[in-house]
Write an enzyme that holds these catalytic residues in place. Structure first.
Site, PDB file in Angstrom:
ATOM      1  N   ARG A  21      25.968  25.945  27.340  1.00 31.89           N
ATOM      2  CA  ARG A  21      25.364  26.907  28.244  1.00 31.89           C
ATOM      3  C   ARG A  21      23.856  26.707  28.358  1.00 31.89           C
ATOM      4  O   ARG A  21      23.266  26.965  29.411  1.00 31.89           O
ATOM      5  CB  ARG A  21      25.673  28.328  27.745  1.00 31.89           C
ATOM      6  CG  ARG A  21      25.232  29.437  28.672  1.00 31.89           C
ATOM      7  CD  ARG A  21      25.644  30.799  28.136  1.00 31.89           C
ATOM      8  NE  ARG A  21      27.074  31.024  28.200  1.00 31.89           N
ATOM      9  CZ  ARG A  21      27.885  31.105  27.151  1.00 31.89           C
ATOM     10  NH1 ARG A  21      27.395  30.970  25.927  1.00 31.89           N
ATOM     11  NH2 ARG A  21      29.164  31.309  27.302  1.00 31.89           N
ATOM     12  N   TYR A  22      23.207  26.300  27.284  1.00 29.44           N
ATOM     13  CA  TYR A  22      21.766  26.076  27.267  1.00 29.44           C
ATOM     14  C   TYR A  22      21.511  24.585  27.099  1.00 29.44           C
ATOM     15  O   TYR A  22      22.270  23.894  26.395  1.00 29.44           O
ATOM     16  CB  TYR A  22      21.119  26.838  26.110  1.00 29.44           C
ATOM     17  CG  TYR A  22      21.426  28.315  26.092  1.00 29.44           C
ATOM     18  CD1 TYR A  22      20.732  29.193  26.914  1.00 29.44           C
ATOM     19  CD2 TYR A  22      22.409  28.840  25.255  1.00 29.44           C
ATOM     20  CE1 TYR A  22      21.005  30.557  26.896  1.00 29.44           C
ATOM     21  CE2 TYR A  22      22.689  30.196  25.225  1.00 29.44           C
ATOM     22  CZ  TYR A  22      21.982  31.049  26.046  1.00 29.44           C
ATOM     23  OH  TYR A  22      22.259  32.391  26.031  1.00 29.44           O
ATOM     24  N   ARG A  60      21.261  23.077  23.233  1.00 26.82           N
ATOM     25  CA  ARG A  60      22.195  23.450  22.176  1.00 26.82           C
ATOM     26  C   ARG A  60      23.592  23.684  22.743  1.00 26.82           C
ATOM     27  O   ARG A  60      23.748  24.041  23.903  1.00 26.82           O
ATOM     28  CB  ARG A  60      21.715  24.696  21.428  1.00 26.82           C
ATOM     29  CG  ARG A  60      21.420  25.899  22.301  1.00 26.82           C
ATOM     30  CD  ARG A  60      20.410  26.796  21.590  1.00 26.82           C
ATOM     31  NE  ARG A  60      20.079  28.002  22.325  1.00 26.82           N
ATOM     32  CZ  ARG A  60      19.152  28.065  23.275  1.00 26.82           C
ATOM     33  NH1 ARG A  60      18.481  26.971  23.620  1.00 26.82           N
ATOM     34  NH2 ARG A  60      18.880  29.206  23.890  1.00 26.82           N
ATOM     35  N   CYS A 111      40.133  33.336  12.129  1.00 27.05           N
ATOM     36  CA  CYS A 111      39.141  34.080  11.359  1.00 27.05           C
ATOM     37  C   CYS A 111      39.818  34.707  10.139  1.00 27.05           C
ATOM     38  O   CYS A 111      41.023  34.978  10.164  1.00 27.05           O
ATOM     39  CB  CYS A 111      38.529  35.199  12.189  1.00 27.05           C
ATOM     40  SG  CYS A 111      37.649  34.652  13.667  1.00 27.05           S
ATOM     41  N   CYS A 135      37.740  41.311  14.278  1.00 27.24           N
ATOM     42  CA  CYS A 135      36.972  42.488  14.658  1.00 27.24           C
ATOM     43  C   CYS A 135      37.584  43.091  15.917  1.00 27.24           C
ATOM     44  O   CYS A 135      37.954  42.370  16.850  1.00 27.24           O
ATOM     45  CB  CYS A 135      35.518  42.106  14.924  1.00 27.24           C
ATOM     46  SG  CYS A 135      34.706  41.279  13.542  1.00 27.24           S
ATOM     47  N   CYS A 156      35.754  42.091  19.252  1.00 28.54           N
ATOM     48  CA  CYS A 156      35.436  40.673  19.416  1.00 28.54           C
ATOM     49  C   CYS A 156      35.452  40.251  20.887  1.00 28.54           C
ATOM     50  O   CYS A 156      36.392  40.555  21.619  1.00 28.54           O
ATOM     51  CB  CYS A 156      36.441  39.835  18.631  1.00 28.54           C
ATOM     52  SG  CYS A 156      36.184  38.047  18.802  1.00 28.54           S
ATOM     53  N   ARG A 209      35.830  37.262  21.876  1.00 26.79           N
ATOM     54  CA  ARG A 209      36.815  36.186  22.045  1.00 26.79           C
ATOM     55  C   ARG A 209      38.208  36.641  21.611  1.00 26.79           C
ATOM     56  O   ARG A 209      39.054  35.816  21.270  1.00 26.79           O
ATOM     57  CB  ARG A 209      36.402  34.945  21.235  1.00 26.79           C
ATOM     58  CG  ARG A 209      35.171  34.243  21.777  1.00 26.79           C
ATOM     59  CD  ARG A 209      35.044  32.797  21.273  1.00 26.79           C
ATOM     60  NE  ARG A 209      33.845  32.200  21.828  1.00 26.79           N
ATOM     61  CZ  ARG A 209      32.728  31.955  21.145  1.00 26.79           C
ATOM     62  NH1 ARG A 209      32.674  32.258  19.856  1.00 26.79           N
ATOM     63  NH2 ARG A 209      31.667  31.444  21.731  1.00 26.79           N
ATOM     64  N   ASP A 252      29.757  43.511  24.272  1.00 26.92           N
ATOM     65  CA  ASP A 252      30.249  42.743  25.416  1.00 26.92           C
ATOM     66  C   ASP A 252      31.392  43.469  26.117  1.00 26.92           C
ATOM     67  O   ASP A 252      32.042  44.346  25.544  1.00 26.92           O
ATOM     68  CB  ASP A 252      30.711  41.358  24.953  1.00 26.92           C
ATOM     69  CG  ASP A 252      29.569  40.511  24.432  1.00 26.92           C
ATOM     70  OD1 ASP A 252      28.555  40.394  25.145  1.00 26.92           O
ATOM     71  OD2 ASP A 252      29.672  39.984  23.305  1.00 26.92           O
ATOM     72  N   ASP A 274      24.332  39.572  26.500  1.00 27.18           N
ATOM     73  CA  ASP A 274      24.912  38.340  27.021  1.00 27.18           C
ATOM     74  C   ASP A 274      25.421  38.658  28.421  1.00 27.18           C
ATOM     75  O   ASP A 274      26.407  39.384  28.584  1.00 27.18           O
ATOM     76  CB  ASP A 274      26.059  37.867  26.117  1.00 27.18           C
ATOM     77  CG  ASP A 274      25.982  36.385  25.842  1.00 27.18           C
ATOM     78  OD1 ASP A 274      25.645  35.637  26.777  1.00 27.18           O
ATOM     79  OD2 ASP A 274      26.255  35.971  24.700  1.00 27.18           O
ATOM     80  N   LYS A 276      22.034  34.809  27.147  1.00 29.18           N
ATOM     81  CA  LYS A 276      21.461  35.998  26.509  1.00 29.18           C
ATOM     82  C   LYS A 276      20.061  36.267  27.047  1.00 29.18           C
ATOM     83  O   LYS A 276      19.284  35.328  27.252  1.00 29.18           O
ATOM     84  CB  LYS A 276      21.363  35.812  24.996  1.00 29.18           C
ATOM     85  CG  LYS A 276      22.665  35.699  24.255  1.00 29.18           C
ATOM     86  CD  LYS A 276      22.387  35.623  22.762  1.00 29.18           C
ATOM     87  CE  LYS A 276      23.660  35.324  21.984  1.00 29.18           C
ATOM     88  NZ  LYS A 276      24.099  33.912  22.212  1.00 29.18           N
TER      89      LYS A 276
END
Length: 358
Positions: free
Chosen positions: A102-103, A106, A115, A119, A122, A124, A283, A320, A327
């Site tokens: 996206r950037y 990075r 995981c 959460c 989350c 995702r 999000d 985001d 972000k």
């Protein structure tokens, strides 16, 4: 180094985890009347809670902040029209499986979508869960090849899923493969493991982190009660091994959306030598509306903390932007419309205008 090692077998699983609605009921984490609704939630969105977290939950407290983050609830079946399956836009920026670019300088590398805990907020949540496993050998090699071919990539962020679910051998091999790429200068690892499964932070894992010189560990932690004695010890082991730690938190209604809780969280993190890095606005993930605050609430909280805690305890409050636009900081603004500057107590002060740049 070949990527074969990181993907040769499934990731390790946390032992003694609570995963099903029936198990949640047996442990007193949900009421009998919630069983059917929670079964529907778990069928759609993965659920796992480690014993470490179960020990921290007070089942007699309906507002327990640990339970709120990890115990599935019927509210997750309420989907708002603005909520999205891919709320931060990973998919449009995925040139090859496992990579999000996206950037310019990075990339995210997601070696797995598993995981130790899931959460309830989350972003995702539609793609992570048991059975999703790791990237296939060919997929990981293609992801590494993409990084090798793009010399503008200075930093690789290992995420997923939780990279520290990989065995130390697989993790070390992956870090070594990235470290061998000359233009990759920094490796960042996003994880919840030190809090939710601190036994994993052993000598073997620390040796894997030491394979490269510029490795940073970013801890996801949202409430001071998550920072148990075992979690504190795990963080100390990482920092004492020479690996810097940062933290990221999500602003969550019913968990930490008050100044006292955020102050206690950020102070404790700094005491543990973990620098608060990001405070994320919630999000637009499906079924998470009961967690989200308004942006104005978050701005008021960041303003309240400004004069209350050290600058070391001040993360950047970020949003985001949905659709993959990245972000942006959305913290409180101290410059009023008339150009006056508000101080930490809300009093306004004049500041002389600057001459125009030549």
């Amino acid at each position: 180094m070949s990527p074969r090692s990181p993907t040769s077998s499934p990731p390790d699983r946390p032992s003694g985890s609570v995963k099903t609605a029936a198990e949640l009921r047996e442990r007193g984490l949900i009421e009998p009347g919630e069983l059917i609704a929670v079964e529907r939630v778990v069928a759609r969105f993965a659920a796992t809670i480690t014993e470490e977290l179960v020990e921290l939950i007070n089942p007699d407290d309906p507002d327990d902040p640990i339970a709120a983050q990890f115990v599935p609830r019927a509210e997750e079946l309420t989907l708002a029209p603005e909520e999205l399956a891919d709320p931060i836009g990973d998919e449009p920026h995925t040139p090859v499986p496992g990579i999000t670019h996206r950037y310019p300088d990075r990339v995210l590398l997601k070696p797995l979508h598993v995981c130790p805990v899931y959460c309830r907020f989350c972003f995702r949540r539609e793609v992570v869960g048991p059975g999703t496993g790791v990237l296939a050998e060919a997929e990981l090699e293609a992801a590494l090849a993409y990084i090798r071919e793009h010399s503008e990539i200075w930093e690789v962020i290992l995420t997923g899923g939780d990279p520290l679910v990989l065995s130390p051998r697989r993790l070390g091999a992956l870090i070594a493969a990235l470290d061998a790429i000359e233009h990759v200068r920094v490796i960042r690892i996003h994880t919840r493991v030190p809090v939710v499964d601190p036994r994993r932070i052993n000598d073997e894992l620390l040796a894997a982190l030491a394979v490269a010189s510029a490795v940073y560990v970013v801890l996801h932690c949202n409430h001071p009660r998550e920072l148990s004695a075992r979690a504190a010890e795990a963080c100390a082991r990482i920092v004492n091994a020479g690996v810097p730690m940062l933290s990221q938190s999500v602003l969550l209604r019913g968990v930490n959306a008050d100044a006292d809780t955020l102050e206690a969280l950020f102070r404790r993190l700094v005491e543990l030598r973990v620098k608060p890095y990001y405070l994320h606005h919630g999000d637009l993930a499906r079924g998470t509306g009961h967690f989200r605050t308004t942006i104005e609430t978050g701005q008021a909280l960041t303003r309240a903390l400004r004069g209350r805690v050290s600058g070391l305890c001040q993360p950047t409050y970020v949003l985001d932007i949905p659709g993959g636009h990245g972000k942006v900081p959305i913290g409180a603004n101290y410059i009023e419309q008339d150009g006056q500057i508000a101080d930490i107590n809300g009093e306004l002060h004049e500041y002389p205008p600057h001459a125009e740049e030549p």
